[in-house]
Design an enzyme around this catalytic site. Structure first.
Site, PDB file in Angstrom:
ATOM      1  N   LYS A 171       9.143 -63.247  -2.062  1.00  0.00           N
ATOM      2  CA  LYS A 171       7.968 -64.120  -1.960  1.00  0.00           C
ATOM      3  C   LYS A 171       8.349 -65.583  -2.165  1.00  0.00           C
ATOM      4  O   LYS A 171       7.959 -66.459  -1.384  1.00  0.00           O
ATOM      5  CB  LYS A 171       6.915 -63.720  -2.995  1.00  0.00           C
ATOM      6  CG  LYS A 171       5.603 -64.493  -2.873  1.00  0.00           C
ATOM      7  CD  LYS A 171       4.941 -64.731  -4.196  1.00  0.00           C
ATOM      8  CE  LYS A 171       5.568 -65.870  -4.937  1.00  0.00           C
ATOM      9  NZ  LYS A 171       4.854 -66.277  -6.164  1.00  0.00           N
TER      10      LYS A 171
ATOM     11  N   ASP B 141       1.576 -63.173  -2.199  1.00  0.00           N
ATOM     12  CA  ASP B 141       1.310 -63.312  -3.630  1.00  0.00           C
ATOM     13  C   ASP B 141       0.051 -62.519  -3.954  1.00  0.00           C
ATOM     14  O   ASP B 141      -0.431 -61.737  -3.126  1.00  0.00           O
ATOM     15  CB  ASP B 141       1.170 -64.790  -4.008  1.00  0.00           C
ATOM     16  CG  ASP B 141      -0.063 -65.449  -3.394  1.00  0.00           C
ATOM     17  OD1 ASP B 141      -0.801 -64.792  -2.617  1.00  0.00           O
ATOM     18  OD2 ASP B 141      -0.308 -66.643  -3.694  1.00  0.00           O
TER      19      ASP B 141
END
Length: 214
Positions: A123, A141
């Site tokens: 991420k 997220d």
């Protein structure tokens, strides 16, 4: 059925791209070094909190060279109001040392090389690359995860598989969609008490607990 689903996906994409085509991260940064630090610190922490912490951190340690020689105690003190500050302090110092030792002080802009740095996962690497380089990537997220599931774009149980689902659906505009999903999840499609009356994709929502509009 598949054609109807594809049409639905296209409509969602069109709406988000139109609304968020100029959206950028709400993290404050001046360069790649600052962006990477901000994104690492933002894990399970609000952007607002990170923006309060980083000015003093960057004043004390303005680049990877200074941070690589930083005192762990001092860095912890500077970021102590950030969630998981103990681990994050260790990670950003270790990251700086790796950049100096392995990459001659230049933060790499390659996904796998970024992921080799301490504190940088999929991420974080994707957020840095899509924000700094405009790469066609999707980063998942908590906001993107929640929005994706409420809109029926994924049923995956983890961020990695959710990212794969989103990449299968959306071939273009991934960076814009990422930013859009983040902002939409942060201000409208909240985890608790979503602002359903403000929702512009209400008709596409599959969330069982969404508010009934009258």
């Amino acid at each position: 059925m598949k054609s109807l689903q594809k049409c639905r996906y296209k409509q969602i994409e069109k709406i988000f791209v139109e609304r968020y085509k100029d959206a950028k991260t709400e993290l404050n940064y001046k360069n790649l070094y600052e962006l990477l630090i901000c994104v690492i610190l933002s894990a399970q922490c609000t952007d607002k909190r990170v923006n309060l912490i980083t000015p003093a951190l960057f004043k004390s340690y303005p680049n990877v060279y200074s941070l690589s020689k930083a005192s762990l105690k001092d860095v912890k003190e500077l970021i102590k109001s950030c969630s998981f500050f103990n681990n994050k302090a260790k990670n950003i110092i270790a990251m700086a040392k790796q950049v100096v030792d392995k990459f001659n002080g230049e933060i790499p802009l390659n996904q796998e090389e970024l992921k080799s740095l301490s504190g940088v996962g999929q991420k974080t690497a994707n957020v840095v690359l899509l924000e700094y380089c405009g790469k066609n990537l999707m980063a998942v997220d908590t906001h993107v995860f929640r929005v994706s599931h409420r809109l029926g774009l994924s049923k995956a149980s983890n961020p990695e598989s959710t990212e794969k689902d989103l990449n299968r659906i959306f071939k273009q505009n991934r960076a814009i969609l990422h930013q859009g999903f983040v902002l939409f999840g942060r201000y409208i499609c909240k985890a608790i008490k979503p602002e359903c009356k403000e929702c512009f994709v209400y008709d596409f929502c599959k969330y069982d607990n969404k508010m009934e509009l009258k």
